[in-house]
Design a protein around this motif. Sequence first.
Motif, PDB file in Angstrom:
ATOM      1  N   ARG A 250      -8.128  33.317 -11.283  1.00 59.67           N
ATOM      2  CA  ARG A 250      -9.063  32.341 -10.752  1.00 59.67           C
ATOM      3  C   ARG A 250     -10.151  33.024  -9.930  1.00 59.67           C
ATOM      4  O   ARG A 250      -9.906  34.035  -9.283  1.00 59.67           O
TER       5      ARG A 250
ATOM      6  N   SER B  93     -12.949  32.998  -6.761  1.00 60.00           N
ATOM      7  CA  SER B  93     -12.808  32.627  -5.353  1.00 60.00           C
ATOM      8  C   SER B  93     -14.170  32.645  -4.680  1.00 60.00           C
ATOM      9  O   SER B  93     -14.921  33.621  -4.813  1.00 60.00           O
TER      10      SER B  93
ATOM     11  N   LEU C 108      -4.974  23.926 -11.446  1.00 64.03           N
ATOM     12  CA  LEU C 108      -5.306  25.329 -11.178  1.00 64.03           C
ATOM     13  C   LEU C 108      -6.334  25.498 -10.063  1.00 64.03           C
ATOM     14  O   LEU C 108      -6.981  26.543  -9.949  1.00 64.03           O
ATOM     15  N   LEU C 109      -6.485  24.482  -9.223  1.00 61.73           N
ATOM     16  CA  LEU C 109      -7.406  24.548  -8.096  1.00 61.73           C
ATOM     17  C   LEU C 109      -6.633  24.653  -6.789  1.00 61.73           C
ATOM     18  O   LEU C 109      -5.647  23.941  -6.578  1.00 61.73           O
TER      19      LEU C 109
ATOM     20  N   ARG D 159     -10.435  28.431  -4.939  1.00 64.10           N
ATOM     21  CA  ARG D 159     -10.032  29.258  -6.079  1.00 64.10           C
ATOM     22  C   ARG D 159      -9.937  28.363  -7.304  1.00 64.10           C
ATOM     23  O   ARG D 159      -9.208  27.365  -7.282  1.00 64.10           O
ATOM     24  N   ALA D 160     -10.677  28.731  -8.344  1.00 57.78           N
ATOM     25  CA  ALA D 160     -10.779  27.882  -9.530  1.00 57.78           C
ATOM     26  C   ALA D 160     -10.771  28.732 -10.785  1.00 57.78           C
ATOM     27  O   ALA D 160     -11.086  29.929 -10.751  1.00 57.78           O
ATOM     28  N   ILE D 161     -10.421  28.120 -11.905  1.00 59.16           N
ATOM     29  CA  ILE D 161     -10.241  28.840 -13.164  1.00 59.16           C
ATOM     30  C   ILE D 161     -11.531  28.966 -13.970  1.00 59.16           C
ATOM     31  O   ILE D 161     -11.596  29.746 -14.911  1.00 59.16           O
TER      32      ILE D 161
ATOM     33  N   ALA E 194     -14.420  33.905 -12.096  1.00 61.35           N
ATOM     34  CA  ALA E 194     -13.132  33.719 -12.767  1.00 61.35           C
ATOM     35  C   ALA E 194     -13.010  34.688 -13.936  1.00 61.35           C
ATOM     36  O   ALA E 194     -14.003  35.088 -14.541  1.00 61.35           O
TER      37      ALA E 194
ATOM     38  N   PRO F 234      -2.111  31.672 -13.635  1.00 59.98           N
ATOM     39  CA  PRO F 234      -3.171  31.998 -12.667  1.00 59.98           C
ATOM     40  C   PRO F 234      -2.905  31.499 -11.255  1.00 59.98           C
ATOM     41  O   PRO F 234      -3.463  32.032 -10.297  1.00 59.98           O
TER      42      PRO F 234
END
Length: 434
Positions: free
Chosen positions: A217, A219, A265-266, A308-310, A345, A376
């Motif tokens: 992920r 950031s 995934l967040l 934090r994300a994908i 990402a 992730p």
Amino acid sequence: MKKGFKKHAILLGLSLFATQSMAALSDKEQQLADYIDKTNPAALKLLEDIVNINSGTMNFAGVKKVADVLIPEFKALGFDARFEDGSAFGRAGHLVAELNGGTGPKMLLIGHLDTVFEPDSPFQTFEKISDTQARGPGIADMKGGDVVILQALRALHDAGELKNMNILVVMTGDEELSGRPLELSKKALTDGAKWADIAIGFENGDGNPATANISRRGSIDWTLTVTGVPSHSSQIFKDNVGAGSIYEASRILNTFYTDLRSEELLTYNPGRIMGGTAVTHDRKANSGTTFGKNNVVAESTIVTGDIRAISEDQVNRVKDKMREIVAASLPKTQSTIEFGEGYPALAPTDGNKALLEIYSNVSEDLGQGKVAPVNPLNAGAADVSFTSAYVEMAIDGLGMSGSAGHTVNETGNLEALPSQSKRAAILLYRLKQQ
């Protein structure tokens, strides 16, 4: 030949190769493994030596001292190795080692020199717990991974294979606390990725040698600034005073918590909060001061955190939602949120999946079992992500496994040093053959 076409051809060839397990080690590959076993005591000594050098990100002299220990090791293998000064981005700098002129794909190997443990930390020294475990600052994250890189390259050199390879090693000095601007801080990585076909990171991933990272992920940082009307505490909630900045910051944070949790995934974390009558914020030092009294309505509050994300789409969607939440202010308060630079990402591309399959085949042929992709959610952002826009294949988490990273109980699995080094050496050898 255009680089884009060449990369596509390499990806196609390696994708086909990924489907063909060797089923056993070749004589050359066994030679690589044997060398690593034979030299493991020296590798462990090097690991102990560099763990005992404090290299907290902001200890510039310590970061460079680790590089000064490692640079001669790379030079002995024929690399052009140097330390690139980081004063332009407010950090110590990076170790860069180049070996050009060979055949096969161009490979970027990524490590980092710094740790989260500054000189004032109580955690400073290597301590062997048993024959298989040791504690130490940065032992798994990621000085063990740096030694894995060296051991793999030493084995290839001993076997006469390294001289015909194209390899660039970048060990950054600011992975744990990136310098700014990121355009300069990560330039060695992005320049290396533009040159390379394949990027391989030697972070410790989720600490499980049965996994590796093909996605991470991104950031980014955020800063929330809230202002309210200062007054005697007996007047709080009145029409002319309102809620005060701390209540408003609390409302915003609680709404972040309740309204954004459905995003897969967040994660989004407030890491620092300062509130009161007077607040100062030192962004560079990640610190600040507050002054306030229990009988005074707080005028100012500052909160900092990360997202934090994908994917970039997810980041943008979350930013819009956070701005909407911030705008719905409590009475007599005003709030703004700013988003800073961050790590991109690393998406789980077909190329990354093919590279993992090759690595998993190596592991199986060594008798170490299959390697699966890390979820992730179980891994933070890392330097390898800065290569995602430029290379066709990337993988991370190939370093020495351990546990309790970023804490004073950080432990490294000493048995993983030779096993991960063998995997890395044979992976690089097989990639060279293709």
